[in-house]
Structures are given as structure tokens and as C-alpha cells.
Design a protein around this motif. Structure first.
Motif, PDB file in Angstrom:
ATOM      1  N   TRP A 158      30.768   6.429  55.297  1.00 18.39           N
ATOM      2  CA  TRP A 158      30.576   4.983  55.131  1.00 18.39           C
ATOM      3  C   TRP A 158      31.460   4.459  54.007  1.00 18.39           C
ATOM      4  O   TRP A 158      32.177   3.488  54.151  1.00 18.39           O
TER       5      TRP A 158
ATOM      6  N   GLN B 137      34.607   2.094  54.653  1.00 17.03           N
ATOM      7  CA  GLN B 137      34.558   0.718  54.162  1.00 17.03           C
ATOM      8  C   GLN B 137      35.685   0.460  53.162  1.00 17.03           C
ATOM      9  O   GLN B 137      36.195  -0.651  53.069  1.00 17.03           O
TER      10      GLN B 137
ATOM     11  N   THR C 184      35.510  -9.794  50.464  1.00 19.30           N
ATOM     12  CA  THR C 184      34.228  -9.802  51.179  1.00 19.30           C
ATOM     13  C   THR C 184      33.627  -8.402  51.227  1.00 19.30           C
ATOM     14  O   THR C 184      32.416  -8.241  51.181  1.00 19.30           O
ATOM     15  N   GLN C 185      34.479  -7.418  51.323  1.00 20.30           N
ATOM     16  CA  GLN C 185      33.992  -6.041  51.390  1.00 20.30           C
ATOM     17  C   GLN C 185      33.244  -5.695  50.104  1.00 20.30           C
ATOM     18  O   GLN C 185      32.169  -5.147  50.114  1.00 20.30           O
TER      19      GLN C 185
ATOM     20  N   LEU D 197      30.229  -8.485  49.269  1.00 23.46           N
ATOM     21  CA  LEU D 197      29.023  -8.424  50.075  1.00 23.46           C
ATOM     22  C   LEU D 197      28.471  -7.010  50.136  1.00 23.46           C
ATOM     23  O   LEU D 197      27.712  -6.664  51.032  1.00 23.46           O
ATOM     24  N   ALA D 198      28.915  -6.186  49.174  1.00 23.97           N
ATOM     25  CA  ALA D 198      28.359  -4.844  48.994  1.00 23.97           C
ATOM     26  C   ALA D 198      28.619  -3.903  50.160  1.00 23.97           C
ATOM     27  O   ALA D 198      27.853  -2.997  50.427  1.00 23.97           O
ATOM     28  N   PHE D 199      29.691  -4.167  50.920  1.00 25.32           N
ATOM     29  CA  PHE D 199      30.061  -3.175  51.925  1.00 25.32           C
ATOM     30  C   PHE D 199      30.807  -2.029  51.265  1.00 25.32           C
ATOM     31  O   PHE D 199      30.768  -0.900  51.722  1.00 25.32           O
TER      32      PHE D 199
ATOM     33  N   ASN E 288      32.444  -7.013  59.798  1.00 22.13           N
ATOM     34  CA  ASN E 288      31.524  -6.466  58.819  1.00 22.13           C
ATOM     35  C   ASN E 288      30.575  -7.510  58.274  1.00 22.13           C
ATOM     36  O   ASN E 288      29.398  -7.266  58.121  1.00 22.13           O
ATOM     37  N   TYR E 289      31.082  -8.682  58.000  1.00 19.28           N
ATOM     38  CA  TYR E 289      30.209  -9.644  57.331  1.00 19.28           C
ATOM     39  C   TYR E 289      29.965 -10.909  58.121  1.00 19.28           C
ATOM     40  O   TYR E 289      29.075 -11.665  57.817  1.00 19.28           O
TER      41      TYR E 289
ATOM     42  N   MET F  50      26.730 -12.094  56.196  1.00 16.69           N
ATOM     43  CA  MET F  50      25.673 -11.340  55.534  1.00 16.69           C
ATOM     44  C   MET F  50      26.262 -10.136  54.814  1.00 16.69           C
ATOM     45  O   MET F  50      27.347  -9.681  55.132  1.00 16.69           O
ATOM     46  N   ASP F  51      25.506  -9.672  53.829  1.00 16.01           N
ATOM     47  CA  ASP F  51      25.990  -8.495  53.105  1.00 16.01           C
ATOM     48  C   ASP F  51      25.578  -7.240  53.869  1.00 16.01           C
ATOM     49  O   ASP F  51      24.983  -7.313  54.938  1.00 16.01           O
ATOM     50  N   SER F  52      25.912  -6.096  53.269  1.00 16.72           N
ATOM     51  CA  SER F  52      25.722  -4.851  54.007  1.00 16.72           C
ATOM     52  C   SER F  52      24.253  -4.539  54.249  1.00 16.72           C
ATOM     53  O   SER F  52      23.930  -3.730  55.099  1.00 16.72           O
TER      54      SER F  52
END
Lengths: 401, 560
Positions: free
Chosen positions: A264, A268, A287-288, A291-293, B45-46, B203-205
Motif C-alpha cells: 500500500w 501510493q 492530494t495523496q 488526504l492521507a493516502f 484515489n480521492y 475523500m481521504d484514505s
């Protein structure tokens, strides 16, 4: 003796490089702060505190003559080793790396890098011509340090010690017959992933040693070494590595396949870096990361998080800065005494290893190893060590004058 | 020593630039060459798309009266992957039975609407506890609205429902999408459905919503509205005429344009109640879900006599002036066949035979033509077995041929006497009201009638019946005498205000009272309207069906 003018010119050059080093370090530190501010305010202010500590530590070390450091290097290292033992009794469940002091977590294994450089440099400064026994002595100290860190466990850091040891040992001109087996050990371990590679290494070593007219005894020993290490590596891999370390490796080998689980993080990270494109998404607009990806955006993957927002232009610029930084340090090693040279090479080894491994992990060319990116990754211990190293560069130039 | 030192630095320098090159090329690959690929992935992803259903097109009757509309209702959507099991359990407690159970889905990483039409207070409960339900969105969704006062049009309008797995694959839909299931909702589904749009949610992960509108939504396009040929007022009137009867059907249609003014089937269901009362409708012995106008197969009885007359004329053995005598019954073989009028009709020509619906005349007509010949001529007429009306589920009519008889009774199992039953419309023939209406239209217009249809301003074509015009004129005149003639079976309906011609029929029903049938057209010279009425279990054709048709006609002329 060199003509006076030449020596003066050399010194001027070195001053130039030193200023270059300082400017680059400042730029990278500021970039790191900028990126941390875009991630979370507490990281930014936390890093400011740590930087202040680091600068103070650096200044204090600048006041300390190497003459004294040389005398104290063993004492320092023994103290650090004691701390490394103390760490093992800390209350952390899985990984025992830190000693909590107030709101800070001290990581002794980072400081061990510094004291190890001092000890090894001192060992090699003992004689005019380096003997095998000195190399073995330095190796023993390195192994002892690495062993303690390996128990934590922290494989990547323990490998750092060996890399620093190699950089100094090779750089100061240790005898070839001791260098060859030292290089063969990690190579055999690395090449053990495929039998064909072992065969190539085996034959290659044999031919090289024969051409260089080494005695049959030395050839035999080296070949035996290759076989032992390469055959035992898979067993160590199976039994010795912790579950999380194996996961990191499998994730590295097949990120798309394990993108929802082990990989993951690196999957990511790839998306973050790639989506940045040429110019990036702009500061704070990743955004990665936002948004905590992207996990560990402020530590292991700060470079990726920078890359998402500043794009290829930003990342390649940073790459260039680090490379010049390393080139400039090498320039300082010219025409210095053995002791100073050892320290310079150790510092170079430290920065090279950290930068290369961290970046390689960020671009998925190497498994994630938890190696901080110099001057950028959030954290106190490595920043303090790095600033002390910076101040040492200045001190060396001052003492050479 | 210096030289050696330089050499070693050289190797270190090579190391630096080697690493630089590798990293640089790798960054170039990831950030420049594969940028697009990773950029798309980062968006995915988001940014999560949430389908915005297009409102279905409205449905109007021919005068512009709104029959089906839409209104916004609350719906609950979520991403199954992001909902923890406790959250889902709680949602089920609040919402009751879900329209789509997220656990049954294959793809769980996209938005899915799990329930539509939830009441306001439930929407509030979910909104207030949003932290327990990551990714959950409550918003408005267009929902079909039918009006209960138009329930008598339910067979035509049909109803919508959640797309089945089959429909999802056929029309490329998602679970939870709505499609027309019957009536014009089904036939014109692709027109009414419109084009769904999307909104995006960032949205976040962990599924926490960070932005409800991070990118302009793709607005849905409402489906096209339909105007039907149906006259809802007229149908409402017909409904009132059927008040005394439990079951029946009525078709009012224009044979020139094909416009269906009314397509009435009793009992009917309610489009608006279909979900609620589905089980009741299924269990109801009077089968309200069956559209009797296109799915009711009736023995036509005397309504078939005009066709028999045309067969007789086509055989060349019967002419306008062919006279048979009716003493009230007819002996064939060892059996005596009765006429409906036991006192007998006396001597009749073909026109009077139709007007007075004399059974004995048609027995003799059938025998004169002969069974095999009769069936072959009927087959040669090439009448369609379906009218082709734009509604799903129209039944085929049963027009027997020789093969049919052979199959049913064996090669020698049927005798010449069977033609007698056939000629008076009893026995093997089974017709739908819509088919009777179309054939009435063909006779009325001397050989051609428009295919009946419900979509206004639309001409699907014509059905032709290739016979000499004179033959049609003879039958037409017979049908006129049904009303106008002194002894016509529906002469009591004669009105000097408008001319019309028709034919009564009584279909023998082994299960109970006979079905009453009547089909007619008007005006006589230049037919504009065809009315076919079937009233189940209501006795003779002239008793129930014919008066209803006359009233409809009366009203039609009033409103004209």
C-alpha cells in the motif's frame, strides 16, 4: 612540502566548497521545513525546535578541537554503546530504538554513526602504513555496534555502520588483500538471490585474484567466503528477518500485486510521485499526501511528498543538490591528514548512504528501510548528527590552516 | 599517495553520479513518462463518482394531461469497502430492508445507492451520525410518481422497478438503477430514461469526506417526455361505464391514424402501488396484472361472423344474395344444431344473416364452403397473429388451420360438422380485443387499418387485407343493419345523430356466464373510430357490451 601559494590556493578552493556545502545544507533544510509546514503545523514547529538543538550542538562541537575528540573517541563510543544496550530495555513493544527524554525520543543508533566515524578514524591514524590488524580492529568495533542495533531490530542502520566502515577503510588506502574479502561478503549476500549471479561472482573473483597474482591460499579463502555467505543468506533471510521486514521486501518486489496490503505504502508513493508530473501540484495541494493516502509523508516519504507538490523539476533539483553536496565533501578530503581524512570519508559515507537509500526507496528501487533523508526527514537525532558533521567540516578546515 | 587518494575519490565520484543518473532516470520515468497514468490513479484515489440519476421523462395523455411525473426523494449511498461492519449493521437497523445489499456486490470500491425513498427523519439520523458511517452520502434522487386517479391507465403506463441483473448487463446499468418494467415505461424505456450524470466526492484514505463538490458535476439529462394517444378523460368515462361489471376490456382506436384513444382492462392495478401490493396483485384470482385488451384470449362468438361471411364470399360459393332458410335449428348428421333464436329467422340473405346474427345461416355457409376449404381460405387471408401494438406482452390470437385440427384431433378425428361451430365463432378460434378492433378497422376501411399505437405523432404503418372491395361492402352493410335494420341484434341502439355499424357477439364460457362482446365502427361512410368491448360473464353481446360501445360513441361525438 608544497609551495606556499599552491597550499593557499587549495585552501581557498576548500573554503569555496565548504560554503557551497553550507548553502546546499541550508537550502535542503528550508525545503524540508517548507514541506513539513505543508503537511502539518506541528511537524513544522517540532522540526524548528529540533533544528535549534542541532545548530547549538553543531556550534558546541565546533569549539571542540579534534585533538580532544581523538582522545575521547573511545569514551564517546563506549557511552553510545551503553545507550544502545539501554535502548533494548525500553518499553516499546516491537522495535526498541528510542530513549524518551522529555518530549523527545533520542535514537542512540544515530549518534553511534558519529562516534563510530571518530573511532575508526582514530584507529587508522595510529600508524603511517595501515596494517591488516587495524582494519580488523575497526571491523570488530563496527560489528559490535551493528550487532547491538540489529537486535533492536534495525537492519538498515546496522548496514550504515558497515558502509561507513567501508568508505573510510577504502578511502584511507587499506591493503587490498583485506579489502577484497570485505567487499565480497555483502556482494555474495546480495547475489544470493539468483544462483547464476553467485556463479558469475565466483568465477569473476577467481579470475581477478589470479590476474593480480594473489597466493593460492588467499584465493581459496575468498572463494570459500563467497560460498559460505551466499549459501547461508537465504537461511538467514528465512529465519532471521522479522515479519515486517519480509513484508517490505515482498512489497518491493511486487507492488501492484500487494497494493492493498503490504505494498500500500510504496504503491501510493508511486502514485504521489507520478501524479506530481513536471511541475507538481503546488505546495500544500498534494492530494495523496494531504488526504492521507501517502503514509509516513513526513518521515520515510518526505521526498515523495515533496515530489508530488513540486514535480520533476523540484525532485531533480533536489537530486542535483545532494549530488553536489557529496562531491564537495569529497573535494575536502584532498591533501588532508589521515585522521581528518578518515572523518571526512566517514561523513561522506554517512550522507551518501542515507541519501541514496532513502531516495531509492522513495522511487521504489529499493525496499523501504526507514533511513532518514538528510536535513529533510522529520526527526531530531539524525538532524543533530548531521549538523554536528557540518560543523566538523568547518573545524577540520580551521585546524588545517 | 596523492595519486592514490585521487583515484579513490574518482571511484566515490563515479558512485555519486551513478546514483544520480539512476535516480534521475527513474524520476523521469515515474514523473514524466508515466505521469498521466499515476495522475488518473491519484484522482481515483480521492475522487469518487456518485451516479446522479436522470429524472425520467414525463408521460402525458393526448390532451397534455400529466400521467407520470417525478419527484426528489432521499437516498443513501456509500462505498461498501469503507463501511465497517458495525456501521453497516446500524444502517440496516435505521433503514430496514435495503434496496441493494452492499455485501452482495462484486465491486465494493465505488459508490452504490443502498436505499431510495427514505423519510426525512431517517435521513437526519444518518446525517447526524455521519462519523459512524464513513463515505455515506444522503442526497436527493429523482423518483417516479404516478397518480392514483389514473390507476385505470396502469396497464398502459406500466411501472418502473430496480434493474435486474439481466437488465444491468443489457443496458450497461449499475445496481440500484431504475428501468421500466411494463407498459410504455418498458417499451419506451430508453427514451424516458435520459442520461445519468455524476457528482464527485473527495475523500481521504479512511473514507472521511473532505469535499462534497471538488469538481464540477456532470449534470444528468432528463429523459424525453412522451405524449400518448390515450384520452384519459374518455378512459375515465369508460371506467365508469364498466362500474357494474367486474371484468372486461375495451379498445377505442382510430383505424386511419392508429391512435389508441382508450385501452381499458378491468380489473386494473395501480402503478403507484405496485411495490406495496405486488403480492396481492399476484394472488388476486381476477388477475389485475393481466392487460385483457392484449392478453385476454376470448372465443369471439358471433363477432367472428363477418370474417365467416368474407370466407364465404372468397370461396365463390356464397354471394350477397345467397339465401338460406332458418327454422330455428339445423339438423346435421344425427345432431340438431340450434339457432340462438329458437323461433327461427326464416329466409335470409347474407346481409340479414349478419344483421340478425343467424346461426343456422352460418352453419349452412360453413357447410357449403367445407371445413378444409374454410380453413385454407382463412389461412390465405394472412391475417397477422399480433397487431403489433407498442406494448410488451401482446398475446398471439389463435386462428386454426387444417394442421392445427390434425394435431389436436388426429388425422380423422374431426368431421365436417366442426366447420359449423367455427363459422359462428365458437370452438377453436381465440382472439384478443385489440385484434378484433384492428380487424373491425380493416373491414370498416375496406381492407386496410393502421397499426394501433400509444405513442402520439407516430405512424408505425398499416395492416392490409387483400380482398375485393365489394366483399367488404357487403359485410359492412350487414354490420350497419345490425344497428339500423329492423331486426338487427343491436337495433335498439340506433341513433339518428350518428351512423355506426357493428357486430354483437356472445362467447360461450364453460366456466360461467357467457362473455358479452361488441365491436363497431363509425361513421359508416368514412370510419374514424373503432370500438371493441368485451364484458366478461355478462351474457349476450347486445346486453352489456353494445350499450357501453354506444355510450362511448355518443360521448365521442359530443366532445368532437
Amino acid at each position: 612540502m608544497q609551495p606556499r601559494s599552491l597550499r593557499g590556493g587549495m585552501r581557498k578552493n576548500k573554503q569555496f566548497y565548504l560554503i557551497g556545502i553550507l548553502i546546499i545544507a541550508i537550502i535542503i533544510t528550508l525545503v524540508g521545513l517548507l514541506e513539513l509546514s505543508a503537511i502539518k503545523d506541528i511537524f513544522f514547529w517540532g522540526q524548528i525546535q529540533r533544528l535549534i538543538l542541532a545548530i547549538v550542538a553543531g556550534m558546541l562541537f565546533y569549539l571542540l578541537p579534534f585533538k580532544n575528540l581523538k582522545l575521547l573517541s573511545y569514551v564517546f563510543h563506549v557511552l553510545i554503546l551503553i545507550l544502545l544496550v539501554v535502548v533494548l530495555f525500553s518499553s516499546h513493544e516491537d522495535v526498541k530504538r528510542w530513549i524518551p527524554i522529555g518530549s523527545f525520543n533520542i535514537q542512540p543508533s544515530e549518534f553511534a554513526k558519529l562516534s563510530l566515524i571518530l573511532v575508526i578514524s582514530r584507529i587508522y591514524a595510529e600508524r603511517e602504513k595501515i596494517k591488516n590488524s587495524q582494519v580488523l580492529k575497526a571491523l570488530l568495533v563496527t560489528m559490535l555496534t551493528a550487532a547491538l542495533v540489529l537486535i533492536e531490530p534495525d537492519l538498515a542502520t546496522s548496514v550504515t555502520y558497515f558502509f561507513i566502515f567501508f568508505a573510510i577503510t577504502y578511502g584511507v588506502g587499506a591493503p587490498r588483500e583485506i579489502l577484497i574479502p570485505l567487499i565480497l561478503v555483502p556482494l555474495s549476500a546480495l547475489f544470493s538471490i539468483h544462483p547464476l549471479l553467485i556463479v558469475i561472482l565466483f568465477v569473476g573473483t577467481f579470475v581477478y585474484l589470479k590476474l593480480r597474482n594473489f597466493s593460492p591460499f588467499i584465493i581459496l579463502i575468498n572463494l570459500f567466503l563467497i560460498l559460505t555467505v551466499s549459501l547461508s543468506t537465504p537461511i538467514i533471510w528465512k529465519k532471521g528477518l522479522k515479519e515486517y521486514q519480509k513484508q517490505r521486501l515482498t512489497a518491493f518486489l511486487a507492488p501492484e500485486k500487494y497494493k492493498n496490503r503490504e505494498a500500500w505504502q510504496i504503491y501510493q508513493a508511486q502514485i504521489a510521485l507520478g501524479s506530481g508530473g513536471l511541475t507538481g501540484k503546488g505546495l500544500g495541494k498534494g492530494t495523496q499526501k494531504g488526504l492521507a493516502f501517502l503514509p509516513a509523508a513526513h518521515t520515510d516519504f518526505i521526498f515523495t511528498s515533496f515530489g508530488e507538490e513540486f514535480g520533476f523539476l523540484g525532485t531533480s533539483f533536489l537530486l542535483l543538490l545532494y549530488s553536489l553536496f557529496l562531491v564537495f565533501i569529497l573535494k575536502l578530503t584532498q591533501r588532508t591528514g589521515r585522521y581528518h581524512k578518515g572523518i571526512l570519508l566517514g561523513i561522506w559515507g554517512y550522507f551518501f548512504y542515507h541519501y541514496a537509500l532513502n531516495m531509492a526507496a522513495n522511487v521504489s528501487l529499493f525496499p523501504v528501510a526507514g533511513i532518514p533523508l538528510p536535513f529533510m526527514t522529520f526527526g531530531g537525532s539524525h538532524i543533530i548528527v548531521e549538523f554536528i558533521m557540518l560543523s566538523m567540516l568547518f573545524r577540520i578546515l580551521k585546524e588545517e590552516a | 599517495m596523492n595519486y592514490k587518494g585521487m583515484n579513490k575519490n574518482k571511484i566515490f565520484n563515479i558512485g555519486i553520479w551513478l546514483v544520480f543518473t539512476i535516480l534521475f532516470l527513474r524520476l523521469f520515468q515515474v514523473q514524466i513518462l508515466k505521469h498521466k497514468y499515476y495522475y488518473e490513479l491519484s484522482l481515483k484515489n480521492y475522487l469518487k463518482p456518485l451516479k446522479l440519476h436522470a429524472p425520467r421523462g414525463d408521460i402525458y395523455d393526448r390532451k397534455g394531461k400529466l400521467l407520470a411525473h417525478w419527484e426528489p426523494v432521499f437516498r443513501v449511498s456509500l462505498i461498501p469497502d469503507l463501511i465497517p461492519p458495525e456501521g453497516l449493521k446500524k444502517l440496516k437497523e435505521i433503514l430496514g430492508r435495503l434496496d441493494v445489499d452492499p455485501e452482495t456486490l462484486k465491486i465494493k470500491s465505488n459508490y452504490i445507492t443502498i436505499k431510495t425513498g427514505i423519510p426525512f427523519h431517517k435521513a437526519l439520523i444518518i446525517e447526524e451520525n455521519y462519523e459512524e458511517f464513513p463515505s455515506v452520502v444522503v442526497d436527493a434522487d429523482p423518483s417516479r410518481v404516478y397518480y392514483p386517479q389514473f390507476n385505470y391507465l396502469s396497464h398502459i403506463i406500466g411501472y418502473v422497478g430496480e434493474a435486474s441483473q439481466e437488465e444491468i448487463e443489457k443496458f450497461n446499468l449499475s445496481p440500484g438503477d431504475v428501468v421500466g418494467k411494463s407498459g410504455v415505461e418498458a417499451v419506451y424505456d430508453t427514451i424516458l430514461r435520459g442520461r445519468d450524470g455524476y457528482r464527485f466526492i473527495a475523500m481521504d484514505s479512511k473514507g472521511a469526506i473532505v469535499d462534497l463538490n471538488p469538481r464540477p458535476p456532470i449534470p444528468p439529462v432528463k429523459g424525453k417526455s412522451l405524449r400518448l394517444t390515450i384520452d384519459s378523460d374518455l378512459t375515465h368515462y369508460i371506467d365508469s361505464l364498466f362500474l357494474p361489471y367486474k371484468k372486461g376490456a375495451c379498445v377505442v382506436y382510430n383505424p386511419i391514424t392508429g391512435d389508441i384513444y382508450s385501452l381499458y382492462s378491468k380489473p386494473y392495478f395501480g402503478s403507484s402501488l405496485i411495490k406495496l401490493r405486488w403480492e396481492d396483485y399476484l394472488k388476486d384470482p381476477s388477475s389485475p396484472l393481466i392487460n385483457r385488451t392484449i392478453q385476454g384470449l376470448y372465443p369471439p362468438g358471433s363477432v367472428f361472423k363477418p370474417i365467416s361471411a368474407l370466407i364465404g364470399l372468397a370461396s365463390g360459393k356464397i354471394e350477397r344474395n345467397t339465401v338460406f332458410y332458418c327454422p330455428g335449428s339445423y339438423r346435421f348428421g344425427r345432431r340438431v344444431w340450434k339457432c340462438w333464436k329458437s323461433s327461427g329467422h326464416g329466409s335470409l340473405d347474407l346481409i340479414q344473416a349478419i344483421a340478425q346474427s343467424c346461426d343456422v345461416y352460418f352453419y349452412q355457409l360453413g357447410l357449403t364452403v367445407g371445413l378444409e376449404n374454410f380453413l385454407n381460405i382463412l389461412k390465405d387471408f394472412r391475417l397477422p397473429i399480433k397487431t403489433g401494438i407498442d406494448l410488451p406482452g401482446e398475446y398471439q390470437v389463435l386462428l386454426p388451420d387444417v394442421d392445427y385440427y390434425r394435431k389436436k384431433y388426429g388425422d380423422y378425428g374431426f368431421t365436417e360438422g366442426y366447420v359449423m361451430n367455427l363459422a359462428i365463432g365458437q370452438g377453436e378460434v381465440l382472439l384478443t380485443p385489440i385484434w378484433i378492433a384492428v380487424v373491425t378497422g380493416i373491414i370498416a376501411n375496406r381492407g386496410v387499418s393502421a397499426i394501433p399505437h400509444l405513442l402520439a405523432d407516430h405512424n408505425p404503418g398499416y395492416i392490409k387485407w387483400d380482398l375485393p372491395r365489394e366483399d367488404f361492402e357487403i359485410v359492412r352493410e350487414g354490420m350497419l343493419q345490425v344497428i339500423k335494420g329492423e331486426h338487427g341484434t343491436a337495433s335498439f341502439l340506433y341513433s339518428p345523430q350518428f351512423s355506426f355499424a357493428g357486430k354483437t357477439g356472445t362467447a360461450q364460457n364453460p366456466h360461467g356466464k357467457d362473455h358479452s362482446l361488441f365491436t363497431c365502427f363509425s361513421p359508416y361512410d368514412n370510419p374514424q373510430i373503432v370500438i371493441t368491448v368485451v364484458v366478461e360473464n355478462a351474457g349476450h353481446g347486445s346486453e352489456a357490451a353494445a350499450p357501453i360501445a354506444a355510450k362511448i360513441l355518443e360521448r365521442w361525438y359530443e366532445k368532437k
